[in-house]
Design a protein around this motif. Structure first.
Motif, PDB file in Angstrom:
ATOM      1  N   UNK A 237       0.070   9.038   0.875  1.00  0.00           N
ATOM      2  CA  UNK A 237       0.194   9.017   2.331  1.00  0.00           C
ATOM      3  C   UNK A 237      -1.144   9.311   3.000  1.00  0.00           C
ATOM      4  N   UNK A 238      -1.859  10.292   2.490  1.00  0.00           N
ATOM      5  CA  UNK A 238      -3.160  10.643   3.056  1.00  0.00           C
ATOM      6  C   UNK A 238      -4.130   9.466   2.987  1.00  0.00           C
ATOM      7  N   UNK A 239      -4.015   8.665   1.912  1.00  0.00           N
ATOM      8  CA  UNK A 239      -4.886   7.506   1.747  1.00  0.00           C
ATOM      9  C   UNK A 239      -4.400   6.281   2.501  1.00  0.00           C
ATOM     10  N   UNK A 240      -3.200   6.344   3.063  1.00  0.00           N
ATOM     11  CA  UNK A 240      -2.654   5.190   3.767  1.00  0.00           C
ATOM     12  C   UNK A 240      -2.272   4.044   2.864  1.00  0.00           C
ATOM     13  N   UNK A 241      -1.935   4.362   1.612  1.00  0.00           N
ATOM     14  CA  UNK A 241      -1.583   3.333   0.631  1.00  0.00           C
ATOM     15  C   UNK A 241      -0.078   3.114   0.593  1.00  0.00           C
ATOM     16  N   UNK A 242       0.359   1.902   0.881  1.00  0.00           N
ATOM     17  CA  UNK A 242       1.767   1.557   0.702  1.00  0.00           C
ATOM     18  C   UNK A 242       2.100   1.591  -0.783  1.00  0.00           C
ATOM     19  N   UNK A 243       3.235   2.194  -1.120  1.00  0.00           N
ATOM     20  CA  UNK A 243       3.660   2.196  -2.517  1.00  0.00           C
ATOM     21  C   UNK A 243       5.133   1.812  -2.591  1.00  0.00           C
ATOM     22  N   UNK A 244       5.434   1.012  -3.606  1.00  0.00           N
ATOM     23  CA  UNK A 244       6.781   0.486  -3.793  1.00  0.00           C
ATOM     24  C   UNK A 244       7.273   0.943  -5.161  1.00  0.00           C
ATOM     25  N   UNK A 245       8.337   1.723  -5.164  1.00  0.00           N
ATOM     26  CA  UNK A 245       8.876   2.273  -6.406  1.00  0.00           C
ATOM     27  C   UNK A 245      10.145   1.516  -6.795  1.00  0.00           C
ATOM     28  N   UNK A 246      10.171   0.920  -7.984  1.00  0.00           N
ATOM     29  CA  UNK A 246      11.385   0.233  -8.450  1.00  0.00           C
ATOM     30  C   UNK A 246      12.343   1.191  -9.141  1.00  0.00           C
ATOM     31  N   UNK A 247      12.461   2.395  -8.590  1.00  0.00           N
ATOM     32  CA  UNK A 247      13.305   3.450  -9.157  1.00  0.00           C
ATOM     33  C   UNK A 247      13.927   4.230  -8.009  1.00  0.00           C
ATOM     34  N   UNK A 248      14.841   5.132  -8.354  1.00  0.00           N
ATOM     35  CA  UNK A 248      15.411   6.040  -7.368  1.00  0.00           C
ATOM     36  C   UNK A 248      14.336   7.021  -6.896  1.00  0.00           C
ATOM     37  N   UNK A 249      14.204   7.136  -5.573  1.00  0.00           N
ATOM     38  CA  UNK A 249      13.252   8.059  -4.949  1.00  0.00           C
ATOM     39  C   UNK A 249      14.041   8.943  -3.986  1.00  0.00           C
ATOM     40  N   UNK A 250      13.774  10.248  -3.953  1.00  0.00           N
ATOM     41  CA  UNK A 250      14.537  11.126  -3.062  1.00  0.00           C
ATOM     42  C   UNK A 250      14.530  10.668  -1.613  1.00  0.00           C
ATOM     43  N   UNK A 251      15.695  10.790  -0.962  1.00  0.00           N
ATOM     44  CA  UNK A 251      15.816  10.383   0.434  1.00  0.00           C
ATOM     45  C   UNK A 251      14.766  11.044   1.311  1.00  0.00           C
ATOM     46  N   UNK A 252      14.517  12.327   1.085  1.00  0.00           N
ATOM     47  CA  UNK A 252      13.584  13.043   1.951  1.00  0.00           C
ATOM     48  C   UNK A 252      12.159  12.519   1.822  1.00  0.00           C
ATOM     49  N   UNK A 253      11.817  11.947   0.666  1.00  0.00           N
ATOM     50  CA  UNK A 253      10.465  11.410   0.469  1.00  0.00           C
ATOM     51  C   UNK A 253      10.272  10.135   1.280  1.00  0.00           C
ATOM     52  N   UNK A 254      11.219   9.201   1.181  1.00  0.00           N
ATOM     53  CA  UNK A 254      11.044   7.956   1.924  1.00  0.00           C
ATOM     54  C   UNK A 254      11.194   8.167   3.429  1.00  0.00           C
ATOM     55  N   UNK A 255      11.933   9.182   3.825  1.00  0.00           N
ATOM     56  CA  UNK A 255      12.047   9.478   5.257  1.00  0.00           C
ATOM     57  C   UNK A 255      10.759  10.093   5.799  1.00  0.00           C
ATOM     58  N   UNK A 256      10.127  10.946   5.011  1.00  0.00           N
ATOM     59  CA  UNK A 256       8.948  11.664   5.483  1.00  0.00           C
ATOM     60  C   UNK A 256       7.700  10.800   5.511  1.00  0.00           C
ATOM     61  N   UNK A 257       7.559   9.885   4.542  1.00  0.00           N
ATOM     62  CA  UNK A 257       6.315   9.132   4.406  1.00  0.00           C
ATOM     63  C   UNK A 257       6.536   7.665   4.770  1.00  0.00           C
ATOM     64  N   UNK A 258       5.847   7.224   5.806  1.00  0.00           N
ATOM     65  CA  UNK A 258       6.027   5.857   6.295  1.00  0.00           C
ATOM     66  C   UNK A 258       5.493   4.819   5.328  1.00  0.00           C
ATOM     67  N   UNK A 259       4.652   5.224   4.393  1.00  0.00           N
ATOM     68  CA  UNK A 259       4.071   4.289   3.424  1.00  0.00           C
ATOM     69  C   UNK A 259       4.891   4.179   2.144  1.00  0.00           C
ATOM     70  N   UNK A 260       6.048   4.874   2.078  1.00  0.00           N
ATOM     71  CA  UNK A 260       6.873   4.889   0.869  1.00  0.00           C
ATOM     72  C   UNK A 260       8.011   3.878   0.992  1.00  0.00           C
ATOM     73  N   UNK A 261       8.181   3.073  -0.057  1.00  0.00           N
ATOM     74  CA  UNK A 261       9.240   2.060  -0.093  1.00  0.00           C
ATOM     75  C   UNK A 261       9.915   2.119  -1.461  1.00  0.00           C
ATOM     76  N   UNK A 262      11.228   1.980  -1.480  1.00  0.00           N
ATOM     77  CA  UNK A 262      11.940   2.028  -2.757  1.00  0.00           C
ATOM     78  C   UNK A 262      12.849   0.814  -2.894  1.00  0.00           C
ATOM     79  N   UNK A 263      12.874   0.248  -4.077  1.00  0.00           N
ATOM     80  CA  UNK A 263      13.805  -0.836  -4.397  1.00  0.00           C
ATOM     81  C   UNK A 263      15.008  -0.218  -5.086  1.00  0.00           C
ATOM     82  N   UNK A 264      15.730   0.568  -4.327  1.00  0.00           N
ATOM     83  CA  UNK A 264      16.874   1.294  -4.872  1.00  0.00           C
ATOM     84  C   UNK A 264      17.739   1.741  -3.706  1.00  0.00           C
ATOM     85  N   UNK A 265      19.001   2.010  -3.993  1.00  0.00           N
ATOM     86  CA  UNK A 265      19.892   2.541  -2.961  1.00  0.00           C
ATOM     87  C   UNK A 265      19.530   3.990  -2.647  1.00  0.00           C
TER      88      UNK A 265
END
Length: 372
Positions: A133-161
């Motif tokens: 997030x500090x680096x402004x790097x978009x990251x896409x995780x093809x795994x389960x990522x905690x809800x609070x992480x994707x909510x907090x960081x605008x650069x976080x994306x998950x291919x998971x429910x």
């Protein structure tokens, strides 16, 4: 004009004519040597990858790596992304949160890296998130990522429910399956324990563990641990006491669990967004060329993640002339990719819109058995 001047003029004319006659041969020689004019060399853009390439989770890292490499190979063979060649920078995190954070910081200092695939577990994703997030790097995780992480960081994306969706699906199954008695008891340890507990509370089926010595009970037991925690818990359960079904989160039926827990993992029902289908021949053939083996559901989702990121980079280049981290992050939100696992678009929190949810049961050493 004296004789010396006339002689110099003739020499200059002769030298120029010689160069003109030699030019086609020189250009042919350059092409045969593989040399090209500077304008014919495409500019390069880099994507990063954070995954375990050593240690206990090494197979996860390589399954995803071969899929990402295949996606890049296909794009580069087709001319790159909007005229740019794509290079992969893959860093090993050993499946360890501290290492994941370190590798995120390493990717951050390379200005040519404009996006990242991974990390590949809930704990490593949470650990790497602040640096990315500090680096402004978009990251896409093809795994389960905690809800609070994707909510907090605008650069976080998950291919998971979402955690909520996954937890409610498996708790609802436990509520209605024979032997569960309509009650769910959650083992408190682990990164997915809180979502399971919250789902059981919302649905009114949470059963608190007794304070005294356990007695035989027919309630569903929910395991929210990571693979190592689940692998330790399963063999220790006294099945004469815990007689109901056992359910788990998206990491509960990892191969580490099956290898360590053995027969104790039999019957475990777990929830995921991983899809089990017959993949297209082109994908299977391309993957086999790199991996010397068939792709699994995790590889297919990693392949989709790479293509989503590549499409976002191409979109940014076409819109703005060159890729930037901020442009790619904005483009991921605007990108729609029809991939192996469905259609990909993201909501405001960075979650896959209408992400699928599947329940599977561990049967005979296989993770993806049918659920009764």
């Amino acid at each position: 004009m004296d004789a010396r001047a006339r002689l110099a003029g003739k020499a200059l004319v002769g030298f120029t004519e010689g160069l003109i006659h030699m030019l086609p041969a020189l250009l042919l020689s350059l092409s045969l040597l593989g040399c090209t004019l500077p304008r014919s060399t495409p500019p390069i853009v880099k994507i990063g990858m954070i995954a375990p390439f050593e240690g206990l989770y090494r197979p996860d890292g390589y399954a995803a790596l071969y899929a990402v490499k295949l996606a890049l190979r296909e794009r580069n063979a087709a001319g790159g992304v909007a005229g740019y060649g794509v290079m992969l920078v893959a860093l090993n995190d050993d499946g360890d949160p501290k290492e994941a954070a370190l590798q995120a910081r390493k990717l951050a200092v390379d200005p040519d890296v404009v996006g990242v695939i991974g990390p590949l577990s809930r704990s490593t994703a949470a650990a790497a998130a602040p640096a990315l997030a500090e680096a402004g790097l978009a990251w896409i995780a093809p795994v389960s990522v905690p809800d609070e992480v994707v909510r907090e960081y605008a650069n976080a994306f998950r291919l998971f429910a979402s955690d909520q969706t996954l937890a409610e699906a498996v708790v609802r199954w436990a509520m209605t399956t024979p032997g569960g008695n309509g009650r769910v008891r959650v083992v408190e340890d682990g990164p997915f324990a809180a979502p399971l507990r919250a789902a059981a509370e919302r649905l009114g089926v949470l059963e608190l563990a007794p304070q005294d010595e356990p007695t035989p009970t027919r309630v569903a037991l929910a395991l929210g641990g990571d693979p190592e925690q689940v692998a330790e818990i399963l063999p220790s359960l006294d099945r004469t006491v815990y007689q109901g079904p056992i359910i788990g989160g998206p990491e509960a039926a990892h191969m580490v669990v099956l290898q360590r827990a053995g027969p104790a993992a039999m019957g475990l029902v777990w929830v995921t967004s991983l899809r089990v289908v017959v993949w297209p021949d082109a994908f299977v053939h391309g993957y086999r060329e790199l991996a010397s083996g068939p792709p699994g559901p995790e590889a297919a989702l990693a392949y989709d993640a790479a293509n989503v990121l590549l499409d976002a980079i191409a979109w940014d280049i076409r819109q703005n002339g060159s890729p930037t981290r901020a442009g790619v992050m904005a483009a991921v939100n605007a990108t729609h990719w029809d991939g192996l696992n469905g259609s990909f678009a993201f909501d405001v929190d960075g979650s896959w819109i209408r992400a699928p949810v599947y329940l599977y049961q561990v049967i005979g050493g296989e993770r993806f058995g049918p659920v009764p």
